[in-house]
Design a protein around this motif. Sequence first.
Motif, PDB file in Angstrom:
ATOM      1  N   PRO A 294       0.772  -1.039   0.002  1.00  0.00           N
ATOM      2  CA  PRO A 294       0.025   0.108  -0.012  1.00  0.00           C
ATOM      3  C   PRO A 294       0.915   1.278  -0.045  1.00  0.00           C
ATOM      4  O   PRO A 294       1.935   1.179   0.421  1.00  0.00           O
ATOM      5  N   PRO A 295       0.266   2.193  -0.643  1.00  0.00           N
ATOM      6  CA  PRO A 295       1.323   3.554  -0.451  1.00  0.00           C
ATOM      7  C   PRO A 295       1.266   4.024   0.889  1.00  0.00           C
ATOM      8  O   PRO A 295       0.514   3.718   1.680  1.00  0.00           O
ATOM      9  N   ALA A 296       2.470   4.755   1.183  1.00  0.00           N
ATOM     10  CA  ALA A 296       2.669   5.048   2.489  1.00  0.00           C
ATOM     11  C   ALA A 296       1.814   6.416   2.929  1.00  0.00           C
ATOM     12  O   ALA A 296       1.339   7.205   1.797  1.00  0.00           O
ATOM     13  N   LEU A 297       1.328   6.394   3.975  1.00  0.00           N
ATOM     14  CA  LEU A 297       0.420   7.468   4.420  1.00  0.00           C
ATOM     15  C   LEU A 297       1.264   8.705   4.833  1.00  0.00           C
ATOM     16  O   LEU A 297       2.365   8.746   5.320  1.00  0.00           O
ATOM     17  N   THR A 298       0.560   9.782   4.107  1.00  0.00           N
ATOM     18  CA  THR A 298       1.322  11.031   4.396  1.00  0.00           C
ATOM     19  C   THR A 298       0.630  11.898   5.499  1.00  0.00           C
ATOM     20  O   THR A 298      -0.207  11.025   6.212  1.00  0.00           O
ATOM     21  N   ARG A 299       1.366  12.801   5.748  1.00  0.00           N
ATOM     22  CA  ARG A 299       0.988  13.358   7.085  1.00  0.00           C
ATOM     23  C   ARG A 299      -0.795  14.013   6.925  1.00  0.00           C
ATOM     24  O   ARG A 299      -1.081  13.930   7.795  1.00  0.00           O
ATOM     25  N   GLU A 300      -1.012  14.491   5.693  1.00  0.00           N
ATOM     26  CA  GLU A 300      -2.183  14.892   5.262  1.00  0.00           C
ATOM     27  C   GLU A 300      -3.531  13.693   5.604  1.00  0.00           C
ATOM     28  O   GLU A 300      -4.357  14.006   5.864  1.00  0.00           O
ATOM     29  N   ASP A 301      -2.913  12.390   5.292  1.00  0.00           N
ATOM     30  CA  ASP A 301      -3.748  11.565   5.406  1.00  0.00           C
ATOM     31  C   ASP A 301      -4.137  11.190   6.863  1.00  0.00           C
ATOM     32  O   ASP A 301      -5.211  10.792   7.219  1.00  0.00           O
ATOM     33  N   VAL A 302      -2.894  11.058   7.807  1.00  0.00           N
ATOM     34  CA  VAL A 302      -3.208  10.851   9.033  1.00  0.00           C
ATOM     35  C   VAL A 302      -3.828  12.111   9.785  1.00  0.00           C
ATOM     36  O   VAL A 302      -4.921  11.843  10.446  1.00  0.00           O
ATOM     37  N   ALA A 303      -3.800  13.283   9.194  1.00  0.00           N
ATOM     38  CA  ALA A 303      -4.559  14.486   9.666  1.00  0.00           C
ATOM     39  C   ALA A 303      -6.294  14.268   9.418  1.00  0.00           C
ATOM     40  O   ALA A 303      -7.003  14.477  10.337  1.00  0.00           O
ATOM     41  N   HIS A 304      -6.324  13.607   8.099  1.00  0.00           N
ATOM     42  CA  HIS A 304      -7.800  13.502   7.824  1.00  0.00           C
ATOM     43  C   HIS A 304      -8.269  12.167   8.542  1.00  0.00           C
ATOM     44  O   HIS A 304      -9.449  12.657   9.063  1.00  0.00           O
ATOM     45  N   LEU A 305      -7.889  11.398   8.827  1.00  0.00           N
ATOM     46  CA  LEU A 305      -8.180  10.191   9.695  1.00  0.00           C
ATOM     47  C   LEU A 305      -8.398  10.550  11.250  1.00  0.00           C
ATOM     48  O   LEU A 305      -9.192  10.266  11.632  1.00  0.00           O
ATOM     49  N   ALA A 306      -7.336  11.451  11.559  1.00  0.00           N
ATOM     50  CA  ALA A 306      -7.843  11.927  13.134  1.00  0.00           C
ATOM     51  C   ALA A 306      -9.036  12.875  13.179  1.00  0.00           C
ATOM     52  O   ALA A 306      -9.482  12.863  14.079  1.00  0.00           O
ATOM     53  N   ASP A 307      -9.186  13.651  11.985  1.00  0.00           N
ATOM     54  CA  ASP A 307     -10.246  14.502  12.083  1.00  0.00           C
ATOM     55  C   ASP A 307     -11.413  13.713  12.159  1.00  0.00           C
ATOM     56  O   ASP A 307     -12.378  14.160  12.783  1.00  0.00           O
TER      57      ASP A 307
ATOM     58  N   GLN B 161       4.683   5.508  11.253  1.00  0.00           N
ATOM     59  CA  GLN B 161       4.515   4.281  11.984  1.00  0.00           C
ATOM     60  C   GLN B 161       3.114   3.604  11.454  1.00  0.00           C
ATOM     61  O   GLN B 161       3.013   2.515  11.270  1.00  0.00           O
ATOM     62  N   LEU B 162       2.309   4.442  11.296  1.00  0.00           N
ATOM     63  CA  LEU B 162       1.001   3.824  10.485  1.00  0.00           C
ATOM     64  C   LEU B 162       1.216   3.167   9.327  1.00  0.00           C
ATOM     65  O   LEU B 162       0.634   2.206   8.653  1.00  0.00           O
ATOM     66  N   SER B 163       2.138   3.850   8.322  1.00  0.00           N
ATOM     67  CA  SER B 163       2.456   3.201   7.051  1.00  0.00           C
ATOM     68  C   SER B 163       3.064   1.786   7.201  1.00  0.00           C
ATOM     69  O   SER B 163       2.763   0.889   6.565  1.00  0.00           O
TER      70      SER B 163
ATOM     71  N   ILE C  18       2.445  -0.443   9.719  1.00  0.00           N
ATOM     72  CA  ILE C  18       1.323  -1.269  10.145  1.00  0.00           C
ATOM     73  C   ILE C  18       0.831  -1.628   8.929  1.00  0.00           C
ATOM     74  O   ILE C  18       0.185  -2.752   8.956  1.00  0.00           O
ATOM     75  N   LEU C  19       0.421  -0.737   8.115  1.00  0.00           N
ATOM     76  CA  LEU C  19      -0.352  -1.334   6.700  1.00  0.00           C
ATOM     77  C   LEU C  19       0.449  -1.993   6.051  1.00  0.00           C
ATOM     78  O   LEU C  19      -0.113  -2.848   5.426  1.00  0.00           O
ATOM     79  N   GLU C  20       1.861  -1.648   6.096  1.00  0.00           N
ATOM     80  CA  GLU C  20       2.665  -2.623   5.055  1.00  0.00           C
ATOM     81  C   GLU C  20       2.618  -4.017   5.892  1.00  0.00           C
ATOM     82  O   GLU C  20       2.690  -5.081   4.782  1.00  0.00           O
ATOM     83  N   SER C  21       2.515  -3.849   6.973  1.00  0.00           N
ATOM     84  CA  SER C  21       2.539  -5.413   7.746  1.00  0.00           C
ATOM     85  C   SER C  21       1.368  -6.077   7.380  1.00  0.00           C
ATOM     86  O   SER C  21       1.245  -7.223   7.241  1.00  0.00           O
ATOM     87  N   VAL C  22       0.404  -5.439   7.551  1.00  0.00           N
ATOM     88  CA  VAL C  22      -1.137  -6.100   7.264  1.00  0.00           C
ATOM     89  C   VAL C  22      -0.999  -6.591   5.732  1.00  0.00           C
ATOM     90  O   VAL C  22      -1.488  -7.787   5.394  1.00  0.00           O
ATOM     91  N   ALA C  23      -0.643  -5.802   4.808  1.00  0.00           N
ATOM     92  CA  ALA C  23      -0.664  -6.307   3.417  1.00  0.00           C
ATOM     93  C   ALA C  23       0.174  -7.520   3.265  1.00  0.00           C
ATOM     94  O   ALA C  23      -0.254  -8.376   2.464  1.00  0.00           O
ATOM     95  N   SER C  24       1.364  -7.634   3.839  1.00  0.00           N
ATOM     96  CA  SER C  24       2.188  -8.851   3.581  1.00  0.00           C
ATOM     97  C   SER C  24       1.578  -9.919   4.293  1.00  0.00           C
ATOM     98  O   SER C  24       1.631 -11.051   3.823  1.00  0.00           O
ATOM     99  N   ILE C  25       0.773 -10.064   5.317  1.00  0.00           N
ATOM    100  CA  ILE C  25       0.051 -10.973   6.181  1.00  0.00           C
ATOM    101  C   ILE C  25      -1.098 -11.379   5.080  1.00  0.00           C
ATOM    102  O   ILE C  25      -1.526 -12.839   5.080  1.00  0.00           O
TER     103      ILE C  25
END
Length: 103
Positions: free
Chosen positions: A5-18, A35-37, A39-46
């Motif tokens: 998955p693409p890495a989460l940007t700072r703006e993505d995290v700000a949107h999720l937090a909002d 850190q969230l990126s 986690i998403l990479e780990s889930v994708a590998s599993i």
Amino acid sequence: MPDTPPALTREDVAHLADLARIDLSDAELDHLAPQLSVILESVASIQGVAGDDVPPTSHPLPLTNVFREDVVTPGLSAAEALAGAPAVEQQRFSVPRILGDEQ
């Protein structure tokens, strides 16, 4: 294996937090995005590990009932149960009252 998955940007995290109504500072946003990126990479590998030939399970090891069969066995009669009681009243154990009349 699925695409990474693409890495989460700072703006993505700000949107999720909002969306979650979480107030994050700029430093927290900068800290959480990588850190969230990860986690998403780990889930994708599993997700790529279990193929169509692997049945879904709720537990990695097969579980069996370890309890014995419920078998009715003879128990004590009322007279036998009350035989060792210090006080008996109307075929019941008699115990001192612990609550007063105010209860």
